[in-house]
Design an enzyme around this catalytic site. Sequence first.
Site, PDB file in Angstrom:
ATOM      1  N   ASP A  22      -1.478 -12.554 -13.248  1.00  0.00           N
ATOM      2  CA  ASP A  22      -0.194 -12.464 -14.107  1.00  0.00           C
ATOM      3  C   ASP A  22      -0.515 -12.249 -15.549  1.00  0.00           C
ATOM      4  O   ASP A  22      -0.831 -13.374 -16.280  1.00  0.00           O
ATOM      5  CB  ASP A  22       0.774 -13.679 -13.896  1.00  0.00           C
ATOM      6  CG  ASP A  22       2.040 -13.357 -14.530  1.00  0.00           C
ATOM      7  OD1 ASP A  22       2.306 -12.558 -14.852  1.00  0.00           O
ATOM      8  OD2 ASP A  22       2.633 -14.490 -14.685  1.00  0.00           O
ATOM      9  N   ASN A  24       1.562 -11.303 -17.818  1.00  0.00           N
ATOM     10  CA  ASN A  24       2.972 -11.540 -19.149  1.00  0.00           C
ATOM     11  C   ASN A  24       3.362 -12.948 -18.566  1.00  0.00           C
ATOM     12  O   ASN A  24       4.693 -12.914 -19.149  1.00  0.00           O
ATOM     13  CB  ASN A  24       3.789 -10.576 -18.948  1.00  0.00           C
ATOM     14  CG  ASN A  24       4.378 -10.101 -17.811  1.00  0.00           C
ATOM     15  OD1 ASN A  24       4.003 -10.737 -16.703  1.00  0.00           O
ATOM     16  ND2 ASN A  24       5.562  -9.417 -17.626  1.00  0.00           N
ATOM     17  N   ASP A  26       5.134 -14.175 -16.100  1.00  0.00           N
ATOM     18  CA  ASP A  26       6.590 -14.361 -15.621  1.00  0.00           C
ATOM     19  C   ASP A  26       6.114 -14.972 -14.242  1.00  0.00           C
ATOM     20  O   ASP A  26       7.319 -14.883 -13.399  1.00  0.00           O
ATOM     21  CB  ASP A  26       7.336 -12.984 -15.681  1.00  0.00           C
ATOM     22  CG  ASP A  26       6.437 -11.836 -14.788  1.00  0.00           C
ATOM     23  OD1 ASP A  26       5.297 -12.115 -14.141  1.00  0.00           O
ATOM     24  OD2 ASP A  26       7.186 -10.799 -14.625  1.00  0.00           O
ATOM     25  N   ASP A  30       0.479  -8.654 -12.018  1.00  0.00           N
ATOM     26  CA  ASP A  30       0.844  -7.445 -12.576  1.00  0.00           C
ATOM     27  C   ASP A  30      -0.421  -6.356 -12.530  1.00  0.00           C
ATOM     28  O   ASP A  30      -1.414  -7.095 -12.465  1.00  0.00           O
ATOM     29  CB  ASP A  30       1.658  -7.500 -13.612  1.00  0.00           C
ATOM     30  CG  ASP A  30       1.205  -8.451 -14.623  1.00  0.00           C
ATOM     31  OD1 ASP A  30       0.037  -8.500 -14.978  1.00  0.00           O
ATOM     32  OD2 ASP A  30       1.824  -9.002 -15.307  1.00  0.00           O
ATOM     33  N   ASP A  99      -1.566   2.203  -2.008  1.00  0.00           N
ATOM     34  CA  ASP A  99      -0.597   1.951  -0.619  1.00  0.00           C
ATOM     35  C   ASP A  99       0.749   2.943  -0.606  1.00  0.00           C
ATOM     36  O   ASP A  99       1.324   2.827  -1.628  1.00  0.00           O
ATOM     37  CB  ASP A  99      -0.142   0.738  -0.614  1.00  0.00           C
ATOM     38  CG  ASP A  99      -0.280  -0.059   0.746  1.00  0.00           C
ATOM     39  OD1 ASP A  99       0.430   0.722   1.937  1.00  0.00           O
ATOM     40  OD2 ASP A  99      -0.738  -1.336   1.107  1.00  0.00           O
ATOM     41  N   ASP A 195       0.390   3.323   5.283  1.00  0.00           N
ATOM     42  CA  ASP A 195       1.347   2.127   5.949  1.00  0.00           C
ATOM     43  C   ASP A 195       1.781   2.641   7.179  1.00  0.00           C
ATOM     44  O   ASP A 195       2.411   3.834   7.280  1.00  0.00           O
ATOM     45  CB  ASP A 195       2.264   1.596   4.747  1.00  0.00           C
ATOM     46  CG  ASP A 195       3.276   0.457   5.593  1.00  0.00           C
ATOM     47  OD1 ASP A 195       2.390  -0.591   5.388  1.00  0.00           O
ATOM     48  OD2 ASP A 195       4.325   0.464   5.764  1.00  0.00           O
ATOM     49  N   GLU A 250      -3.189   3.064   8.429  1.00  0.00           N
ATOM     50  CA  GLU A 250      -2.832   1.828   9.391  1.00  0.00           C
ATOM     51  C   GLU A 250      -2.381   2.177  10.758  1.00  0.00           C
ATOM     52  O   GLU A 250      -1.173   2.811  10.716  1.00  0.00           O
ATOM     53  CB  GLU A 250      -1.767   0.841   8.553  1.00  0.00           C
ATOM     54  CG  GLU A 250      -1.563  -0.563   9.243  1.00  0.00           C
ATOM     55  CD  GLU A 250      -0.547  -1.021   8.847  1.00  0.00           C
ATOM     56  OE1 GLU A 250      -0.157  -2.622   9.238  1.00  0.00           O
ATOM     57  OE2 GLU A 250       0.578  -0.668   8.285  1.00  0.00           O
ATOM     58  N   HIS A 310      -3.044  -8.722   3.821  1.00  0.00           N
ATOM     59  CA  HIS A 310      -1.774  -9.520   3.535  1.00  0.00           C
ATOM     60  C   HIS A 310      -1.007  -9.764   4.896  1.00  0.00           C
ATOM     61  O   HIS A 310       0.042 -10.420   4.711  1.00  0.00           O
ATOM     62  CB  HIS A 310      -1.182  -8.629   2.414  1.00  0.00           C
ATOM     63  CG  HIS A 310      -0.550  -7.405   2.767  1.00  0.00           C
ATOM     64  ND1 HIS A 310      -1.747  -6.154   3.357  1.00  0.00           N
ATOM     65  CD2 HIS A 310       0.463  -6.647   3.301  1.00  0.00           C
ATOM     66  CE1 HIS A 310      -0.846  -5.252   3.770  1.00  0.00           C
ATOM     67  NE2 HIS A 310       0.433  -5.723   3.817  1.00  0.00           N
TER      68      HIS A 310
HETATM   69  C1  GLC Z   1       2.506  -2.765   7.272  1.00  0.00           C
HETATM   70  C2  GLC Z   1       2.372  -3.530   6.023  1.00  0.00           C
HETATM   71  C3  GLC Z   1       3.223  -4.897   6.058  1.00  0.00           C
HETATM   72  C4  GLC Z   1       4.678  -4.301   6.276  1.00  0.00           C
HETATM   73  C5  GLC Z   1       4.746  -3.188   7.277  1.00  0.00           C
HETATM   74  C6  GLC Z   1       6.122  -2.738   6.889  1.00  0.00           C
HETATM   75  O1  GLC Z   1       2.218  -3.138   8.208  1.00  0.00           O
HETATM   76  O2  GLC Z   1       0.862  -3.955   5.943  1.00  0.00           O
HETATM   77  O3  GLC Z   1       2.806  -5.730   5.124  1.00  0.00           O
HETATM   78  O4  GLC Z   1       5.399  -5.476   6.478  1.00  0.00           O
HETATM   79  O5  GLC Z   1       4.018  -2.119   7.344  1.00  0.00           O
HETATM   80  O6  GLC Z   1       6.168  -1.798   5.923  1.00  0.00           O
END
Ligand code: GLC
Length: 536
Positions: A22, A24, A26, A30, A99, A195, A250, A310
């Site tokens: 981060d 700034n 907050d 970022d 992404d 995605d 993905e 994630h």
């Molecule tokens: C993908 C992303 C995930 C998101 C999902 C819907 O699986 O990696 O984090 O919740 O798509 O966009």
Amino acid sequence: MDMDKWWKRSIFYEIYISSFCDSNNDGIGDLRGITSKLGYLKSLGIDGIWLTPYYKSPKVDNGYDIEDYYEINPDYGTMDDFDELLREAHKRNIKIIADLVLNHTSDKHKWFVESKASKDSQKRDWYIWKDKPNNWESFFSGSAWEYDEPTKQYYYHAFAKEQVDLNWSNSQVKKAMLDVVKFWLDKGIDGFRLDVINFLKVNDSFADNPSDENGEQQHIYDKDQAGIIQVIQELRDVVEQYDDRFLVGEVGSDNIETIKEYIGDTCLDAAFNFNLGSIEKFDVKRIFTELKLMEEKLDGQLPTLFFSSHDMPRYISRFGGETMDEERAKCVAVLMLTARGIPFIYYGDEIGMRDYVAESIACMRDIQGVLAYEKAIGNGKSYSEALIIANQRCRDKSRSPMQWDASEYAGFSTAKPWMEVHISRSVINVENQLIDGNSIFNHYKQLISIREKHKSLLYGVYEKLDMQENAIYFVRKYESEEVLVIINFGISELEFSIEKYQGFKFVYSNIRESLDLSKSTIRVMSNESIIMTKEV
Ligand code: GLC
């Protein structure tokens, strides 16, 4: 295989923007924060960054619900900050892939606002509207259909109801999205992580999905449908007008044959294989089988190699809990960084960060966790029961702020972070890891540099890929160089014959500095990895 493509020899690093750094103060990570840490990433040795969505978004799903594809989320900075990050990364020879969520937009996106306004809206058909819902379930929770009272129709959302699925059978949608793609390519982005790309179209029949013997819905008609590959090919044509960009998708599928269909010169360059990446428990035979399968089924295309993201718990916690043997964590790194494929390191894994678990619902940030909590409460569960259930689904585990130092907010920010910092920050942090020569960080770093110096680790095919007891071992070869990697995940020592490996020299072990190669066998300790090379 065209060896010149940069992504074939690259190691990527996934940054969950909100939690990295981060600038700034907050409390939210970022873009400028990332720019300030490029030196750190360079010293680790990575070649590319995967940035999670940075577009304008109400952040119901932390950016995977995009409100404007042409704007930067103010939480993350400005377009100038983005340009600066790209420029500074490129200066250091680091590529950046973005992404991109093509499957759905936020319900706040102006396209949806227009679509929702009336049944006669010009954009009505940009999304999927029906008079009656079918039985399709959202991948997050409950029905995938949301009723819109004013127009008396249901709209389709494969994820949260605030993430509305676009109708990719509408050519205007396709055109609008290809314009988005061109915009970011013109800016100089080096590629995209697409995605949920295999969800892009649903079956025209809208037939109900069947259930398996446990009553679990089988997603037969709402993913991997005809026409998706053609769309990707059109996207590819656009990308091909720019030099040397990379597309990784993905593709949520447990079938490697299905994943394979999405990869190729006119399609995606690579796809994530969750059968390997997200295995729940550590299982060496399973890992080995997946490595083999990827070799057999992907027709020479490069697999991706990752064990955290994630969307899943960190591999260190998943594979070993709090008592995870650090040497084993290093062995997993050896596998990721020396097997054939494109490694994706998840931020924080390189310092051994552990899973965060929310102690109260007020601390929970992930929509999936919150929805699971609401459902459990709706089903009559008590608060503490519901919290346990929610924590099982909650993806906050791997999203806690990067631990740069031992201070209250881990050097991530001087303000209270958007989600809690992991309690382990006082011990597990970058500062400590840099000082300790034997730290996980320094092993990642060393392995990355070994990979860079050995062409067989960048380009080599497997001469052998096998198991002995609970060890995976392989030989990779490129031109005159061979590399032997032995990773003993077993709890006992392994006696490994090196008779076939005359002339190989010791390069690396996570446990010792040198190795006696004068006998016909070597003893590989539990959770030890050994790398040896030979120039023929
Ligand atoms: C993908 C992303 C995930 C998101 C999902 C819907 O699986 O990696 O984090 O919740 O798509 O966009």
